[in-house]
Structure formats: C-alpha cells, structure tokens
Design a protein around this motif. Structure first.
Motif, mmCIF file in Angstrom:
data_model
loop_
_atom_site.group_PDB
_atom_site.id
_atom_site.type_symbol
_atom_site.label_atom_id
_atom_site.label_comp_id
_atom_site.label_asym_id
_atom_site.label_seq_id
_atom_site.Cartn_x
_atom_site.Cartn_y
_atom_site.Cartn_z
ATOM 1 N N GLU A 1 -15.066 -10.032 -14.533
ATOM 2 C CA GLU A 1 -15.713 -9.257 -13.463
ATOM 3 C C GLU A 1 -16.026 -10.143 -12.253
ATOM 4 O OE1 GLU A 1 -19.009 -7.127 -15.012
ATOM 5 O OE2 GLU A 1 -19.410 -6.036 -13.143
ATOM 6 N N ARG A 2 -16.461 -11.350 -12.522
ATOM 7 C CA ARG A 2 -16.849 -12.248 -11.419
ATOM 8 C C ARG A 2 -15.835 -13.365 -11.206
ATOM 9 N NH1 ARG A 2 -23.259 -12.063 -11.897
ATOM 10 N NH2 ARG A 2 -23.340 -9.976 -12.743
ATOM 11 N N ALA A 3 -14.656 -13.189 -11.775
ATOM 12 C CA ALA A 3 -13.621 -14.223 -11.613
ATOM 13 C C ALA A 3 -12.961 -14.074 -10.245
ATOM 14 C CB ALA A 3 -12.588 -14.082 -12.726
ATOM 15 N N ARG B 1 -8.487 -11.836 -11.685
ATOM 16 C CA ARG B 1 -8.688 -10.392 -11.949
ATOM 17 C C ARG B 1 -7.355 -9.650 -11.879
ATOM 18 N NH1 ARG B 1 -11.955 -8.382 -7.823
ATOM 19 N NH2 ARG B 1 -12.404 -10.403 -6.933
ATOM 20 N N SER B 2 -6.553 -10.024 -10.906
ATOM 21 C CA SER B 2 -5.250 -9.368 -10.760
ATOM 22 C C SER B 2 -4.342 -9.684 -11.950
ATOM 23 C CB SER B 2 -4.606 -9.838 -9.450
ATOM 24 O OG SER B 2 -3.325 -9.311 -9.339
ATOM 25 N N LEU B 3 -4.327 -10.948 -12.358
ATOM 26 C CA LEU B 3 -3.465 -11.345 -13.475
ATOM 27 C C LEU B 3 -3.967 -10.800 -14.817
ATOM 28 C CD1 LEU B 3 -2.593 -15.002 -12.461
ATOM 29 C CD2 LEU B 3 -0.991 -13.101 -12.764
ATOM 30 N N ALA C 1 -9.487 -17.983 -18.505
ATOM 31 C CA ALA C 1 -9.816 -18.050 -17.069
ATOM 32 C C ALA C 1 -11.077 -17.268 -16.745
ATOM 33 C CB ALA C 1 -8.645 -17.517 -16.243
ATOM 34 N N GLY C 2 -11.499 -16.396 -17.649
ATOM 35 C CA GLY C 2 -12.715 -15.627 -17.382
ATOM 36 C C GLY C 2 -13.938 -16.405 -17.823
ATOM 37 N N ARG C 3 -15.086 -15.820 -17.566
ATOM 38 C CA ARG C 3 -16.316 -16.481 -18.019
ATOM 39 C C ARG C 3 -17.317 -15.418 -18.411
ATOM 40 N NH1 ARG C 3 -18.684 -18.057 -12.107
ATOM 41 N NH2 ARG C 3 -17.809 -16.246 -11.120
ATOM 42 N N ALA C 4 -18.180 -15.806 -19.339
ATOM 43 C CA ALA C 4 -19.166 -14.852 -19.844
ATOM 44 C C ALA C 4 -20.112 -14.455 -18.720
ATOM 45 C CB ALA C 4 -19.942 -15.485 -20.986
#
Lengths: 348, 112
Positions: A261-263, A268-270, A336-339
């Motif tokens: 969500e905050r990446a 987000r696109s990938l 690549a995301g984060r909590a």
C-alpha cells in the motif's frame, strides 16, 4: 464482551480492534446485535484489504477469492474421491449389464485403471507441465453390444430398456432422440437414441445408433458407459473447500495489498498488473468450473468428467501462466513490500 | 459537478465540525444532531474514517488514555471543512429548489 472480541477478529491484527472494542462497549453494551455482527464482519473483511479509497482492490479480491476457492474445491474433491466407492466389478457389474442391455450379448471393459482415464497415460511431471489430453475424464466401465449390431427397431428397443431399468429400480431419464443435423441447419432422420439412468451412486449413459460402421443392414449399434455420481458428502466437501479457499484468497490479497500500500509506484504496479493479467486468464476457467460443479448437482449425465476438467486440459497453459503471474505478485509483496505500521503516528 | 456525499459521511464530518471526537463520541453526536434518525454502526464509522483520512478530509487529532484505555480522537481538516461546506451548499440549493417547486404546485396556496 467475548462476543465482541470474536467478531472483531474479522479485522486485521492491530490497534483498530481495540479501538473498535472500546467504541462498541463504551455505551455499556456487552454483546453485538445481529446487525452489528454483519456490519463488523463486512467492514472487517474489507479492512483486511487496506486501501480504503480503492474499489479496484475489492474487485481483485473477489476474483482472487473466487479462483482460489475453485482451485481448493478441485483439490478437496480430488482427495475426497479417494474415499468414494469404486466402479462396480464382478457380479455387481454383470447385474448392471443385464439391467442395461437385457439379453443382448455384450462385453464390458474398464476404461482407466485408477481414478481417471487419459489415453496418453501421462506421468505426474507431464500432467503438471503439459496437462491432460482433451479426452481426459473419470474412469468408467464401457459396455459394447455385438459388433454386427442388434436386429430390430432402436426406438422400440430403447423404450423396452427404459422400462426394464425402471423396473430394476433405476432412476430413468427422458429418451433423447439423436437426429442428423446438416451444416445448412436442416434436421434429417433420427439415427439413434440416448438414455441416462442413475442408481446407487452410479450413472449409466446408454446409446443406440444406426450410423456405426460394421453393423449389419437393419441392425443398430448399442453401447453404454457407467460412471460414478458425486455423493452428497463429496459435494459438501467441494462447497466447504470453495468457501475455505475463497477466504484464504481474500486474506492473501489483503496481505499483498497492505504490504504494498505504501510502496513505490513501481512496486505497486509490478504487484498489481501481474495479478490482473492472471485473473483475466484464470477467471473464465473458474467460471466454467462453477458452471460444471452446479450442473453436476442436477444432471448425472455430465458426471463423467471432474468439474475442473478444463483447467487441466484446454486451459492448462493459461492456468500455468496465471499461477506464475500470481507468484510474481506474491514475491513482490514479500520482498519489495513492507508491513503496515500498527499505529499511524499522530500528525501535529 | 461534485458527487453527492453519502449520508453517513455527511453526518460524520458534521459531528467533527465543532470539535475533535473519538469513535463513540462521533456516534453519539451524529445521533444527537440527526434527532436519532441516523444510527451509525461502528464498522461503518471506522470504514468511513479510514476513507476520509485517506482523502485528507479528517485526520487523527490526538490519543488519550481514559480509564486505562487508549482513545483516538479525530478532527475535521481544512479540506474536510471545505468539502462539508460545499455539500451543505449543494443540499441547501437542492432543498430550496424543491421548496420553490412545491410552492408552485397548483392548489398549494389554498391547502397551505
């Protein structure tokens, strides 16, 4: 109070549960009304997706849930079939042959050694990589009448067969005439009949035809196949599997969505685009599966194939690509995301 | 033309217009302001607060510990006040138009 705690588990872990609990109980209430239950479950499951402004994430979650539900139902019923009674053999099969074909001399042979029949007899690796042959289906027992055919009128013979089967306790369907259909739309002469009957978890599909080569003039060919009808408990397993898989799909989508969500826009696109393409490829197959699953509840004549047949035959390539794309989204979210932070800092 | 605001959203922003409130406070204030016509469910309230926060119309004001429990207070932002103002004006114009049309209804003056 415990009831509130239970229903608030619909929300993702975090301080929002506590905040809601305080709001709900501040007025002195200690158990939710039915309306509150519905409201909290609905909004809790929505909250698990994050992105409160987005409707797209809800659409994606619904489609992912539908597809994962379908795949889980397929897996659950595949395992469940192992516990279902096998196709008849020996005296039981002889008795069925007598019911279906009367005094007509016939041979019986089982098509497929195990649960399924596939003319290519592929290895597990081949199935996973390439899928099944287009004629893949459940194993069945085939009855063959004499090679030269049966003398007489096929309509009268089929009518007698229907009466004989009904007298033997079979649930007899309608006799369907088989007519010649021409490319210009004309309907020609009737050349055969089709009759479906069921009994004790078995479905028999009986056909007569005058257009088969090798039969003597004036005779008709007669064949029948015996397949298993999904028992009620297997359908229940399928439904439970569908619901469980759908819930898991929703939760996984929520995890991916909230982690990205905050990446950055690229991440987000990938994450989003691969799953959108995967759903475009997989959703039609899931829909076909649902249609066949529903159809098999009411029509035993289509029980010769598992409801997920198209995923493992014509749609196998699409399924593989969709699975790979879904995996890309998951990996993007994982690496690549984060909590999402548990509590957003108060802005001054 | 701006999209009409949903009724719960309108009442939540209205409840936060005068002061920052926590969740239960918003529910109580909405019930009071609407004369009991609008009963906000907690799930609906927090879903709306999350959305309004993402849109920048409300923000977190402060956290307070009351009776050992953490209370989060929400406030209306300047953008939220502007949005509420625009919606109020839209509703006022809508009501005025309906009032005029009703006044022009044949026989209205006699029955009034």
């Amino acid at each position: 109070v415990n009831s509130y705690r239970v229903v608030l588990r619909a929300y993702p872990k975090g301080p929002r549960r506590e905040e809601l609990f305080d709001t709900l109980t501040e007025g002195g209430r200690d158990r939710p009304t039915g309306r509150e239950w519905g409201n909290l479950v609905r909004h809790g499951w929505r909250a698990r997706l994050g992105r409160p402004r987005s409707r797209g994430v809800v659409v994606i979650a619904v489609l992912v849930a539908f597809t994962t539900g379908y795949l889980t139902a397929a897996l659950a019923t595949r395992i469940g079939w192992e516990a279902a009674p096998d196709l008849p053999q020996g005296a039981a099969l002889t008795a069925i042959g007598a019911d279906v074909l009367g005094g007509v001399p016939h041979d019986a042979s089982r098509n497929g050694d195990g649960m399924f029949q596939d003319i290519e007899e592929p290895s597990l690796g081949h199935i996973l990589l390439v899928g099944h042959d287009e004629d893949f289906g459940f194993s069945q027992v085939d009855f063959y009448g004499p090679r030269a055919g049966v003398p007489g009128d096929f309509r009268a013979w089929t009518a007698q067969a229907a009466s004989r089967l009904a007298a033997a306790g079979w649930d007899v369907g309608r006799i369907t005439p088989m007519d010649e259909h021409f490319i210009d739309g004309r309907v020609g002469d009737q050349y055969g009949t089709r009759l479906d009957v069921t009994k004790d978890g078995l479905a028999v599909h009986l056909e007569t035809s005058t257009t088969v080569s090798d039969i003597s003039p004036g005779n008709f060919d007669v064949t029948a196949d015996v397949t298993r009808v999904p028992p009620w408990w297997l359908i229940t397993i399928g439904l439970i599997g569908w619901l469980g898989g759908a819930a898991a799909g929703w939760l996984i989508t929520g995890w991916v969505s909230r982690r990205t969500e905050r990446a950055s826009a690229a991440v987000r696109s990938l994450t989003r685009e691969p799953v959108v393409v995967a759903l475009v490829l997989a959703t039609p197959l899931s829909l076909l599966g649902l249609l066949l699953f529903g159809w098999q509840l009411f029509d035993a004549s289509v029980s010769g194939v598992p409801f997920w047949v198209y995923t493992m035959t014509y749609g196998h390539g699409l399924t593989l690509v969709a699975g790979a794309l879904g995996l890309v989204s998951l990996l993007m979210a994982a690496f690549a995301g984060r909590a999402v932070p548990e509590r957003v800092e108060v802005r001054s | 033309m701006a999209k009409a605001m949903r009724e719960p959203t309108f009442w939540i922003l209205t409840a936060l217009a005068s002061e920052a409130r926590h969740g239960y406070g918003v529910i109580q204030e909405v019930a009071r302001l609407s004369d009991g016509e609008m009963t906000l469910q907690a799930g609906t309230l927090y879903a709306a607060l999350d959305r309004l926060d993402a849109e920048g119309l409300v923000g977190v004001d402060r956290d307070e510990v009351v009776g050992g429990r953490n209370r989060r207070y929400y406030r209306l932002t300047d953008d939220g006040a502007a949005a509420l103002d625009a919606e109020t004006e839209r509703l006022r114009r809508t009501a005025l138009t309906a009032t005029r049309q009703l006044a022009a209804r044949p026989g209205r003056e006699r029955t009034a």
